[in-house]
Design an enzyme around this catalytic site. Structure first.
Site, PDB file in Angstrom:
ATOM      1  N   LYS A  78     -32.801  41.050  12.124  1.00 51.16           N
ATOM      2  CA  LYS A  78     -32.309  41.575  10.845  1.00 51.16           C
ATOM      3  C   LYS A  78     -31.154  40.819  10.402  1.00 51.16           C
ATOM      4  CE  LYS A  78     -30.936  45.971   8.420  1.00 51.16           C
ATOM      5  NZ  LYS A  78     -30.609  47.165   8.506  1.00 51.16           N
ATOM      6  N   SER A 157     -33.088  50.410   5.396  1.00 51.97           N
ATOM      7  CA  SER A 157     -32.793  48.998   4.838  1.00 51.97           C
ATOM      8  C   SER A 157     -33.352  47.947   5.623  1.00 51.97           C
ATOM      9  CB  SER A 157     -31.441  48.943   4.998  1.00 51.97           C
ATOM     10  OG  SER A 157     -30.916  48.921   6.344  1.00 51.97           O
ATOM     11  N   SER A 181     -32.321  53.693   8.501  1.00 48.21           N
ATOM     12  CA  SER A 181     -32.834  52.358   8.111  1.00 48.21           C
ATOM     13  C   SER A 181     -33.837  51.700   9.021  1.00 48.21           C
ATOM     14  CB  SER A 181     -31.623  51.405   7.931  1.00 48.21           C
ATOM     15  OG  SER A 181     -31.187  51.671   6.574  1.00 48.21           O
TER      16      SER A 181
END
Lengths: 493, 95
Positions: A78, A157, A181
């Site tokens: 990420k 997210s 997330s």
């Protein structure tokens, strides 16, 4: 070589150990998949050359029998984790061009375990969002989106992480979870998403959102792969004062340990008005599976559940407003020139932050401002205490808790952007455990009427990740979920 | 509690985020929407409940007050928007 893409991480490790194929071969198959899935906008930075270099080094270690836990496996990271010499942006304009001089603790552990960096994955700007639409790079597309149908969100997210694992562009990926997330995008993309206990993985080198909630975790296609990855990621780090100095339980063994005799809590407050009937049916099915596997269901009450979201939307923005004060155009990132220092700050932050991030900073600033601190932030911290106590009471009588992961399946991109609160409601099932710092996993367990994946969430007490994996393993075995997103690499398109 | 245009300007100033005049009205509406929703917390009886600031359950660790890192100005300045002789450069502050 698309057969290589169908292997789990555990199978791929075995194949590498037995020399059925090399890490360079495996990595090349995944690099081709990265190229093939580019229209899904999963990566914000690709690192193909570095990947092949790392894969060759892995092959050398495999030849010398010095292989680590994740030796030779292609990983996606990420874009919230600082990676040395590889651009790290938190998917924000304010950090475009930022190239860290250091490596986050979590990614450092992954490279030491032999992981291969495929690139940095799309996410919501500063991890603030539930659909990955706040990313300055635009949202990734859920690989379950059908040809001719609307492009669906991968969730957020960590949307890019969930999508890339589901579309077979990477074998494993990191994510971070502040209010859901990891678990929400995993449910939307039909993969396993694990948020460990707060403190289990070091936050050092992860771009901060809300420090009392942020926790790194895993994306994988199976529960066993998640346990393998967590073992490599977790660990004490003195550079994070909240990092736990406690050994990780044997999570890999827990996956197949079964649930015979375990008490599974079913929280009555998680039955919500207007819930998708398919979610309700899946939750009941999950309960049935666990009973058939020998577990006992126990009704539990978490009375402060309905206050979790408003509580979270004070605490998280308040901490964010403080954390994001560092983006001022002085030390790194974007600078918009202005006459005075003060005007330079304001112009830089106005240009560099997107709409949702600005909104949350303003809410947080208001909640912490003189005269309002007690009414908002302090009040929210007290409610947080009550939410944590709800779980403590429940875990006095149960080993784990089973809930749905999300209130719906993946929705169309653009469909929930009008009203911030509608978007916030996505995290209704995941936020309470975040506030209490508990470990939680989302396991793909079924399909909606439209053929989209749905997930079940398993929660356990702090530092009892083994319990999470025990129940998740049983659910996975019973569900027999098939990962078949129409837009994955290797599928007919 | 309700936020008006002046309050938006005040918060924006505290947060050092420039907000154009024509956006203050919209922003006030959005913030009020969120604040009204958050106001649900007022219903919760928190009398005598201590605030929960950390879920770790362990006290903050202490370490010896010693320098453990440093002497790498090039790294520190590597991402600076503007630098000169090992310093960050900012607009003139003192007249």
């Amino acid at each position: 070589m698309s057969d290589l893409l169908k292997l789990t991480a555990v199978e791929a490790r075995a194949g590498l150990d037995s020399r059925a194929f090399s890490s360079v071969e495996l990595t090349q198959a995944y690099l081709d998949a990265v190229t093939a899935t580019r229209p899904l906008n999963q990566f914000v930075t690709e690192t193909a050359d570095k990947a092949l270099e790392m894969a060759a080094a892995s092959d050398a270690r495999l030849a010398k029998a010095e292989a680590g836990l994740l030796e030779g496996l292609p990983l996606g990271i990420k874009d919230l984790f600082c990676t040395k010499a590889v651009q790290t942006t938190a998917c924000s304009a304010i950090l475009k061009g930022f190239v860290p001089e250091y490596e986050s603790h979590v990614t450092d552990q992954l490279w030491q375990a032999g992981g291969v960096l495929m690139g940095k994955l799309n996410c919501d700007e500063f991890a603030m969002g539930s659909s990955n639409e706040t990313s300055v790079f635009g949202p990734p597309v859920n690989p379950w989106s059908k040809d001719g149908g609307p492009a669906l969100t991968a969730g957020g997210s960590s949307g890019g992480s969930a999508a890339a694992v589901a579309s077979r562009a990477v074998l494993l990926a990191t994510g971070t979870d502040t209010g859901g997330s990891i678990r929400q995008p995993a449910a939307f993309c039909g993969v396993v998403g694990m948020k460990p206990t707060y403190g289990r993985c070091s936050r050092w080198g992860i771009v901060a959102f809300a420090s009392s909630l942020d926790q790194a975790g895993t994306f994988s296609r199976t529960v066993a792969d998640s346990a393998l990855m967590l073992q490599a990621m977790a660990g004490h780090d003195p550079r994070d004062s909240t990092s736990a100095n406690l050994p990780l339980p044997d999570c890999q063994a827990a996956v197949t340990a079964g649930v015979k005799g375990l008490k599974i809590g079913i929280p009555e407050e998680y039955v919500m008005d207007g819930m998708d009937p398919a979610i309700m049916a899946l939750w009941e099915q999950g309960q049935k599976w666990l009973v058939e596997a020998g577990a006992e269901l126990v009704p539990v009450s978490l009375p402060h559940t309905r206050y979790a979201l408003p509580c979270y939307y004070i605490i998280a923005p308040a901490e964010a407003s403080s954390n994001l004060a560092r983006y001022d155009g002085v030390c790194y990132g974007l600078r918009v020139e202005a006459e005075s220092l003060d005007e330079m700050y304001a112009a830089t932050r106005s240009a560099g932050f997107g709409e949702e991030v600005r909104r949350r900073i303003l809410i947080g600033t208001y909640a912490l401002s003189a005269g309002y601190y007690d009414a908002y932030y302090l009040k929210a911290q007290k409610v947080r205490q009550l939410i944590a106590r709800d779980f403590e009471t429940a875990f006095a009588s149960v080993d784990a808790i089973l809930t749905p992961a999300t209130p719906s399946a993946a929705f169309a991109l653009g469909s929930k952007q009008q009203d911030p609160i509608t978007m916030y409601l996505n995290d209704v099932f995941t936020v309470p455990a975040s506030l209490a710092g508990l470990p939680g996993i989302s396991v793909p367990a079924g399909l909606s009427e439209a053929g989209l994946p749905l997930g079940l969430q398993v929660l356990a007490n702090k530092f009892a990740e083994d319990r999470v994996y025990q129940v998740a393993g049983a659910l996975e075995a019973a569900a027999g979920f098939t990962l078949a997103p129409p837009r994955a690499a290797g599928e007919v398109q | 509690m309700s936020v008006d245009k002046d309050t938006v300007k005040k918060i924006a100033r505290l947060a050092r985020i420039a907000v154009p005049e024509d956006q203050t009205e919209t922003l006030a509406g959005e913030l009020n929407g969120i604040l009204n929703w958050i106001a649900e917390l007022e219903q919760v009886d928190t009398e005598g409940v201590p605030p929960l600031a950390s879920v770790t359950g362990h006290p903050l660790p202490l370490r010896a007050d010693q320098v453990t890192d440093g002497e790498q100005p090039e790294s520190v300045l590597a991402n600076a928007p503007e630098q000169a002789s090992s310093f960050f450069v900012v607009p003139k502050v003192v007249e």
